[in-house]
Structures are given as C-alpha cells and as structure tokens.
Write a protein that holds these residues in place. Structure first.
Motif, PDB file in Angstrom:
ATOM      1  N   ARG A 194       0.816  -1.205   0.000  1.00  0.00           N
ATOM      2  CA  ARG A 194       0.000   0.000   0.000  1.00  0.00           C
ATOM      3  C   ARG A 194       0.860   1.270   0.000  1.00  0.00           C
ATOM      4  N   THR A 195       1.978   1.229   0.732  1.00  0.00           N
ATOM      5  CA  THR A 195       2.858   2.391   0.766  1.00  0.00           C
ATOM      6  C   THR A 195       3.637   2.466  -0.541  1.00  0.00           C
ATOM      7  N   GLN A 196       3.305   3.427  -1.406  1.00  0.00           N
ATOM      8  CA  GLN A 196       3.932   3.539  -2.712  1.00  0.00           C
ATOM      9  C   GLN A 196       4.753   4.813  -2.843  1.00  0.00           C
ATOM     10  N   LEU A 197       4.863   5.563  -1.764  1.00  0.00           N
ATOM     11  CA  LEU A 197       5.585   6.831  -1.768  1.00  0.00           C
ATOM     12  C   LEU A 197       6.600   6.830  -0.630  1.00  0.00           C
ATOM     13  N   LEU A 198       7.458   7.843  -0.619  1.00  0.00           N
ATOM     14  CA  LEU A 198       8.325   8.074   0.531  1.00  0.00           C
ATOM     15  C   LEU A 198       7.528   8.911   1.521  1.00  0.00           C
ATOM     16  N   ASN A 199       7.140   8.323   2.641  1.00  0.00           N
ATOM     17  CA  ASN A 199       6.357   9.038   3.647  1.00  0.00           C
ATOM     18  C   ASN A 199       7.292   9.612   4.697  1.00  0.00           C
ATOM     19  N   TYR A 224      14.323  13.402  10.639  1.00  0.00           N
ATOM     20  CA  TYR A 224      13.136  12.857   9.976  1.00  0.00           C
ATOM     21  C   TYR A 224      13.181  11.330   9.964  1.00  0.00           C
ATOM     22  N   LEU A 225      12.015  10.718   9.977  1.00  0.00           N
ATOM     23  CA  LEU A 225      11.851   9.305   9.692  1.00  0.00           C
ATOM     24  C   LEU A 225      11.265   9.202   8.291  1.00  0.00           C
ATOM     25  N   VAL A 226      11.794   8.305   7.487  1.00  0.00           N
ATOM     26  CA  VAL A 226      11.322   8.139   6.112  1.00  0.00           C
ATOM     27  C   VAL A 226      10.855   6.701   5.932  1.00  0.00           C
ATOM     28  N   ASP A 227       9.550   6.541   5.719  1.00  0.00           N
ATOM     29  CA  ASP A 227       8.953   5.223   5.521  1.00  0.00           C
ATOM     30  C   ASP A 227       9.014   4.913   4.031  1.00  0.00           C
ATOM     31  N   LEU A 228       9.867   3.952   3.661  1.00  0.00           N
ATOM     32  CA  LEU A 228      10.055   3.611   2.252  1.00  0.00           C
ATOM     33  C   LEU A 228       8.982   2.629   1.783  1.00  0.00           C
ATOM     34  N   PRO A 229       8.678   2.634   0.488  1.00  0.00           N
ATOM     35  CA  PRO A 229       7.709   1.664  -0.028  1.00  0.00           C
ATOM     36  C   PRO A 229       8.141   0.240   0.274  1.00  0.00           C
ATOM     37  N   GLY A 230       7.204  -0.579   0.704  1.00  0.00           N
ATOM     38  CA  GLY A 230       7.505  -1.975   0.976  1.00  0.00           C
ATOM     39  C   GLY A 230       7.837  -2.716  -0.307  1.00  0.00           C
ATOM     40  N   TYR A 231       8.550  -3.821  -0.180  1.00  0.00           N
ATOM     41  CA  TYR A 231       8.899  -4.612  -1.363  1.00  0.00           C
ATOM     42  C   TYR A 231       8.450  -6.043  -1.186  1.00  0.00           C
ATOM     43  N   PRO A 270       1.845  -4.458 -10.870  1.00  0.00           N
ATOM     44  CA  PRO A 270       2.446  -4.520 -12.210  1.00  0.00           C
ATOM     45  C   PRO A 270       3.958  -4.348 -12.166  1.00  0.00           C
ATOM     46  N   GLU A 271       4.642  -5.043 -13.079  1.00  0.00           N
ATOM     47  CA  GLU A 271       6.103  -5.009 -13.117  1.00  0.00           C
ATOM     48  C   GLU A 271       6.629  -3.596 -13.285  1.00  0.00           C
ATOM     49  N   ARG A 272       5.960  -2.784 -14.094  1.00  0.00           N
ATOM     50  CA  ARG A 272       6.415  -1.405 -14.309  1.00  0.00           C
ATOM     51  C   ARG A 272       6.388  -0.622 -13.004  1.00  0.00           C
ATOM     52  N   VAL A 273       5.331  -0.814 -12.219  1.00  0.00           N
ATOM     53  CA  VAL A 273       5.213  -0.117 -10.941  1.00  0.00           C
ATOM     54  C   VAL A 273       6.302  -0.591  -9.989  1.00  0.00           C
ATOM     55  N   ARG A 274       6.572  -1.901  -9.987  1.00  0.00           N
ATOM     56  CA  ARG A 274       7.645  -2.436  -9.143  1.00  0.00           C
ATOM     57  C   ARG A 274       8.983  -1.807  -9.498  1.00  0.00           C
ATOM     58  N   ARG A 275       9.245  -1.667 -10.801  1.00  0.00           N
ATOM     59  CA  ARG A 275      10.506  -1.061 -11.243  1.00  0.00           C
ATOM     60  C   ARG A 275      10.600   0.393 -10.781  1.00  0.00           C
ATOM     61  N   ASP A 276       9.493   1.121 -10.914  1.00  0.00           N
ATOM     62  CA  ASP A 276       9.486   2.525 -10.497  1.00  0.00           C
ATOM     63  C   ASP A 276       9.749   2.651  -9.004  1.00  0.00           C
ATOM     64  N   TRP A 277       9.104   1.800  -8.203  1.00  0.00           N
ATOM     65  CA  TRP A 277       9.307   1.839  -6.755  1.00  0.00           C
ATOM     66  C   TRP A 277      10.749   1.477  -6.414  1.00  0.00           C
ATOM     67  N   GLY A 278      11.273   0.437  -7.104  1.00  0.00           N
ATOM     68  CA  GLY A 278      12.647   0.028  -6.850  1.00  0.00           C
ATOM     69  C   GLY A 278      13.638   1.134  -7.164  1.00  0.00           C
ATOM     70  N   ARG A 279      13.375   1.857  -8.244  1.00  0.00           N
ATOM     71  CA  ARG A 279      14.257   2.969  -8.619  1.00  0.00           C
ATOM     72  C   ARG A 279      14.183   4.077  -7.573  1.00  0.00           C
ATOM     73  N   VAL A 338      13.385   3.860  -4.389  1.00  0.00           N
ATOM     74  CA  VAL A 338      14.014   3.434  -3.138  1.00  0.00           C
ATOM     75  C   VAL A 338      15.527   3.282  -3.304  1.00  0.00           C
ATOM     76  N   GLY A 339      15.936   2.625  -4.382  1.00  0.00           N
ATOM     77  CA  GLY A 339      17.361   2.402  -4.602  1.00  0.00           C
ATOM     78  C   GLY A 339      18.134   3.710  -4.711  1.00  0.00           C
ATOM     79  N   ASP A 340      17.591   4.667  -5.443  1.00  0.00           N
ATOM     80  CA  ASP A 340      18.255   5.967  -5.579  1.00  0.00           C
ATOM     81  C   ASP A 340      18.295   6.707  -4.249  1.00  0.00           C
ATOM     82  N   TYR A 341      17.208   6.583  -3.486  1.00  0.00           N
ATOM     83  CA  TYR A 341      17.176   7.263  -2.185  1.00  0.00           C
ATOM     84  C   TYR A 341      18.245   6.687  -1.261  1.00  0.00           C
ATOM     85  N   VAL A 342      18.283   5.379  -1.143  1.00  0.00           N
ATOM     86  CA  VAL A 342      19.252   4.743  -0.243  1.00  0.00           C
ATOM     87  C   VAL A 342      20.683   4.978  -0.729  1.00  0.00           C
ATOM     88  N   GLY A 343      20.880   4.966  -2.030  1.00  0.00           N
ATOM     89  CA  GLY A 343      22.220   5.079  -2.568  1.00  0.00           C
ATOM     90  C   GLY A 343      22.770   6.498  -2.643  1.00  0.00           C
TER      91      GLY A 343
END
Length: 199
Positions: A61-66, A74-81, A87-96, A98-103
């Motif tokens: 359900r969490t699809q944004l950085l809250n 700040y506390l940042v609640d990342l989208p769950g995985y 859909p695969e496209r949405v998964r890729r977008d979420w992964g990007r 989160v990955g960019d944020y953490v990296g």
C-alpha cells in the motif's frame, strides 16, 4: 528513555520524487522492509502512536516516501517490497525510487531494515542490504513479530541472522504487539540522529 525524540514524531508529507524531500539537511532515518513484515506497526510502536504510519492488510500500500518530522531529523517510511500483485512497471518505479534514495540521499544517516522473524533474509532483504552497504549506510535490523516464536527459538533466529549479517548491521528482536525491543531500538536509532560530537 529520557528526552525521546520518537514520541514527538508527526507526519509531514508523502513524496513521489526526490525533489519533494526536505531540503534543510537534517538527518534522516529510513525504514525499509517487505510489505507484510510489520514495518508500519514497528514505526507506530517506536513512536508510541497508533496510526502515525498507516497499516494495511493489503501488502504494497505504501507507494511513496512518507516523511515524519521529529526533533533533530526525519523518519522516512520507504515503499515496501516483495508485493506480488503489482504490475512489473510499478515495481521497477518503486525500486528505482528506493534504490536511488538509499544510494544517493545525502542526509540519510542509516537504514532500519524490518524482517519478519519467521522469514528473514529474503532476496529482497539481501538487495536492500547490498544497496545500503554499497552506500556506506548504518544498518539496524528489527526482527519483527518475535512474539510468534518462543524466546529460545527467537534468540536462535537472531543469532543466525546476526552471523549472516556479520559486521554489516546490528540486529535485535522486536514485537510491536508485545513491546519487545522497543526501548533498545529507540536508544540505537536516537544515536543516529545526534551529531557525532554529541555521542
């Protein structure tokens, strides 16, 4: 714990892209984990707020950085995985996202990785560990739902996970339902929010 910053956490906003994140440079703690590992419940328990982070019976359900503001950062609640019915496209977008944020996120001082104690170290968890380690992030693992196992079994899982993690991350037992490990987690994470000179 005296002067507990987590008790003053307040929801700030949800961000669909990095440009919407806070720009004041205060330290950020990110919470990551599989969609059904109890991430929102852990956040709520740490902050002693029933509905600070919205929980859902629908994984993913969490699809944004809250973003939640608290004294000193700040506390940042990342989208769950690990969600299957997305859909695969949405998964890729979420992964990007989160990955960019953490990296790449400058103010990020550490990642709290939430794992269901009954299903730790999934492939998704390993990916998050790899992202965080590559970026030189501090890592702390909460083995949630520890109340689902006997204390002895829970401790054995903790020892096995810690052995697998090595010096990449610290690891502890946690239960939002029973309050197991709450003060330990608060103490560990509060140190991350303080400048090194204050520790």
């Amino acid at each position: 714990m005296s002067d507990n910053p987590f008790l003053k956490a307040e929801f700030l906003r949800s961000c669909a892209q990095h440009s919407q994140l806070p720009d004041d440079g205060r330290p950020e703690l990110a919470f990551a984990g599989r969609s059904n590992a109890g991430k929102s419940s852990a956040l709520n328990k740490l902050c002693q707020r029933r509905n600070l982070a919205r929980t859902s019976k629908t994984p993913g359900r969490t699809q944004l950085l809250n973003i939640f503001a608290l004294p000193g950062g700040y506390l940042v609640d990342l989208p769950g995985y690990g969600y299957a019915n997305v859909p695969e496209r949405v998964r890729r977008d979420w992964g990007r996202l989160v990955g960019d944020y953490v990296g790449q996120r400058g103010p990020l001082v550490g990642v709290v990785l939430i794992m269901d104690i009954r299903h730790p170290l999934t492939d998704y968890d390993q990916q998050m560990l790899s992202w965080a380690e590559s970026a030189g992030r501090q890592l702390h693992v909460l083995l949630t739902k520890a109340d689902k196992l006997s204390f002895g079994k829970a401790r054995n899982v903790q020892l096995q996970v810690q052995r697998s993690l090595g010096d990449r991350a610290s690891c502890q037992l946690f239960s939002a339902l029973r309050g197991i490990g709450v003060e330990e987690a608060q103490a560990t994470l509060a140190k991350w929010l303080r400048p090194e000179s204050d520790q």
